[in-house]
Design a protein around this motif. Structure first.
Motif, PDB file in Angstrom:
ATOM      1  N   LEU A  24      27.695  44.641  33.182  1.00  7.24           N
ATOM      2  CA  LEU A  24      27.335  43.573  32.167  1.00  7.24           C
ATOM      3  C   LEU A  24      28.290  42.548  31.770  1.00  7.24           C
ATOM      4  N   GLY A  25      27.069  41.431  31.771  1.00 12.25           N
ATOM      5  CA  GLY A  25      28.364  40.285  31.430  1.00 12.25           C
ATOM      6  C   GLY A  25      29.156  39.420  32.082  1.00 12.25           C
ATOM      7  N   TYR A  26      29.381  40.562  34.107  1.00 16.24           N
ATOM      8  CA  TYR A  26      30.349  40.194  34.404  1.00 16.24           C
ATOM      9  C   TYR A  26      30.364  38.863  35.502  1.00 16.24           C
ATOM     10  N   GLU A  27      29.222  38.661  35.435  1.00 15.17           N
ATOM     11  CA  GLU A  27      29.248  37.107  35.749  1.00 15.17           C
ATOM     12  C   GLU A  27      29.532  36.496  35.522  1.00 15.17           C
ATOM     13  N   GLU A  28      29.392  36.142  34.142  1.00 13.07           N
ATOM     14  CA  GLU A  28      29.610  34.943  32.798  1.00 13.07           C
ATOM     15  C   GLU A  28      31.504  35.045  32.954  1.00 13.07           C
ATOM     16  N   MET A  29      32.280  36.008  32.935  1.00 10.38           N
ATOM     17  CA  MET A  29      32.719  36.276  33.115  1.00 10.38           C
ATOM     18  C   MET A  29      33.969  35.343  34.532  1.00 10.38           C
ATOM     19  N   LEU A  37      41.762  33.344  31.236  1.00 10.37           N
ATOM     20  CA  LEU A  37      41.362  34.910  30.060  1.00 10.37           C
ATOM     21  C   LEU A  37      43.170  35.182  30.368  1.00 10.37           C
ATOM     22  N   ALA A  38      43.996  34.133  31.353  1.00  6.50           N
ATOM     23  CA  ALA A  38      45.477  35.193  31.001  1.00  6.50           C
ATOM     24  C   ALA A  38      45.810  34.765  29.893  1.00  6.50           C
ATOM     25  N   LYS A  39      45.382  33.388  28.795  1.00  5.70           N
ATOM     26  CA  LYS A  39      45.683  33.554  28.103  1.00  5.70           C
ATOM     27  C   LYS A  39      45.503  34.261  27.113  1.00  5.70           C
ATOM     28  N   VAL A  40      44.121  34.749  26.662  1.00  4.13           N
ATOM     29  CA  VAL A  40      43.305  35.362  25.810  1.00  4.13           C
ATOM     30  C   VAL A  40      43.876  36.965  26.180  1.00  4.13           C
ATOM     31  N   PHE A 110      39.525  45.928  31.513  1.00  3.65           N
ATOM     32  CA  PHE A 110      38.445  46.906  32.678  1.00  3.65           C
ATOM     33  C   PHE A 110      38.063  45.671  33.301  1.00  3.65           C
ATOM     34  N   TYR A 111      37.147  44.799  32.686  1.00  2.00           N
ATOM     35  CA  TYR A 111      36.569  43.859  33.685  1.00  2.00           C
ATOM     36  C   TYR A 111      37.644  42.724  34.152  1.00  2.00           C
ATOM     37  N   LYS A 112      38.711  42.590  34.449  1.00  3.90           N
ATOM     38  CA  LYS A 112      40.167  42.519  34.513  1.00  3.90           C
ATOM     39  C   LYS A 112      40.039  42.931  36.339  1.00  3.90           C
TER      40      LYS A 112
END
Length: 146
Positions: A24-29, A37-40, A110-112
């Motif tokens: 869920l939300g993978y396409e958006e990410m 993403l690395a900075k977050v 997890f998403y990464k």
């Protein structure tokens, strides 16, 4: 000929059923810039470490206060006021913040790492490479994440 068509349809259905479900939300990410993403990730990690360190320090202050009270030693001037007004009220919200920030960091990880297995190459995979490269560079130089 009809049996061949049926076997192709079964093979196609089996292939589609074995595909891993998209997160869920993978396409958006996947659309987010990998450097962001690395900075977050670094910001979340820093926040978890600061909140965790502050929480441990607050716990040590409460322990020191308990030791002084139990041993009937005099408390330093203003120590009790600071403890009551600032340290003790931080303990419960502090641990909640640590859990929430850790959870967010875990979801991002997890998403990464799991999300990239569903769709081949993506920006999340590139973010993983950026994070891994940064960690390897820091292991070589002994420096912190930048």
């Amino acid at each position: 000929s009809n049996a061949g068509g049926a076997s192709r349809a079964v093979a196609k259905a089996e292939k589609e059923n074995t595909k891993k479900a998209e997160l869920l939300g993978y396409e958006e990410m996947k659309q987010i810039d990998p450097s962001v993403l690395a900075k977050v990730e670094r910001v979340l990690l820093g926040m978890v470490l600061v909140a965790g360190g502050t929480w441990v320090l607050a716990g040590l202050c409460v322990s020191y206060d308990a030791y002084l009270v139990a041993s009937k030693k005099e408390l330093p001037a203003g120590f009790d006021a600071v403890l009551i007004n600032y340290v003790e009220p931080f303990l419960t919200p502090g641990i909640v913040a640590i859990f929430l920030l850790s959870g967010l960091l875990g979801v991002l990880q997890f998403y990464k790492f799991e999300g990239g297995k569903t769709g081949g190459t993506s920006k999340l995979n590139e973010a993983r490479r950026l994070t891994d490269a940064s960690k390897r560079r820091n292991e070589r130089t002994g420096g912190p994440l930048r």
